[in-house]
Design an enzyme around this catalytic site. Sequence first.
Site, PDB file in Angstrom:
ATOM      1  N   LYS A  52      -9.488  -2.626  14.963  1.00 25.19           N
ATOM      2  CA  LYS A  52      -9.622  -2.108  13.594  1.00 25.19           C
ATOM      3  C   LYS A  52     -11.022  -1.511  13.384  1.00 25.19           C
ATOM      4  CE  LYS A  52      -6.191  -5.385  11.809  1.00 25.19           C
ATOM      5  NZ  LYS A  52      -5.894  -6.635  11.107  1.00 25.19           N
ATOM      6  N   GLN A  96      -8.951 -11.856   8.771  1.00 23.82           N
ATOM      7  CA  GLN A  96      -7.898 -11.882   9.794  1.00 23.82           C
ATOM      8  C   GLN A  96      -7.215 -13.248   9.833  1.00 23.82           C
ATOM      9  OE1 GLN A  96      -6.984  -9.151  11.478  1.00 23.82           O
ATOM     10  NE2 GLN A  96      -5.478 -10.145  12.775  1.00 23.82           N
ATOM     11  N   ASP A 119      -5.433  -5.430   2.710  1.00 17.61           N
ATOM     12  CA  ASP A 119      -4.270  -5.984   3.414  1.00 17.61           C
ATOM     13  C   ASP A 119      -3.054  -6.064   2.476  1.00 17.61           C
ATOM     14  OD1 ASP A 119      -4.338  -6.673   6.127  1.00 17.61           O
ATOM     15  OD2 ASP A 119      -5.614  -8.420   5.765  1.00 17.61           O
TER      16      ASP A 119
END
Length: 292
Positions: A52, A96, A119
């Site tokens: 990412k 994450q 997200d």
Amino acid sequence: MKIIDGKSTSLQIQDELAKEVEEIKSSGGKVPHLAAVLVGDHGASLTYVNAKVKACERIGFDSTLVRLDASITQQELLNEIDKLNNNAAIDGFIVQLPLPDHIDEAKVTMAISPEKDVDGFHPQNVGRMNLGMSTYLPATPNGVLELLKRYEIETSGKKCVVMGRSHIVGSPMSILMSQKDYPGNATVTLVHSRTKDVKSITKEADILIVALGVPEFVTADMVKEGAVVIDVGIHRIEDDSAKRGFRLKGDVKFDEVSAKCSYITPVPGGVGPMTIASLLMNTLKAVKHTYE
Ligand code: GUN
């Protein structure tokens, strides 16, 4: 049978985003800045987070990787999140998952400011998605939608079966495929570990989206001739003959299923790279304030 090439589609989207960044820079606007928080050193998570951050660099976004020790307390992690919420330089950030067992994922998700939650995991954003309002769509389901769009796959009135009910993929995927817009308008069935006679349901699917987390679970006898098969699974399967000591496999037995369907996503190179493209698209949305 056509292979849906997520790798090249993701790179194409990244090229489009890079052009937008150039335009932002030349007009003196703010360069998008994504931060990623990684707690501990879970092998796969480290790989994903690094990918990412690398993608940000490639397209000209600023990025920050916040690495925290696995022994961090929940309060210390919440304090880090608060800092990111209040840092005007950061447009969006992710934490994450999975997190270590002693940390409550729901508490952490709720601590992220919804405006920076690229997200799309915060309950406010999940609610907005459910209501069809403008929001950050979760990266993996949005990556699947983007593939359906770019391959011009018809979804309206089709029977779509989603396998798996995780908060990250299966559940939002089922909502998005039934929403009143393209690529939606499908008749959606969600199957999970307690579903009886799964095969009789999956065999009816025009579009089969598999996010179970079980390697090679879907076999040819479970799939209708001519179906579109989207494989969200990714597993490292030990293999001494492979260079890295493992091979990547999906939730679908690719060789036998691909012989039967109209379109299929491979693993690797299918949905995985699209997740990154979606996250970058959301970060651009954050800087443009088009979320509201
Ligand atoms: N773990 C697996 N997929 C994801 C994702 O899309 N976002 C975050 N934050 N963690 C993940």
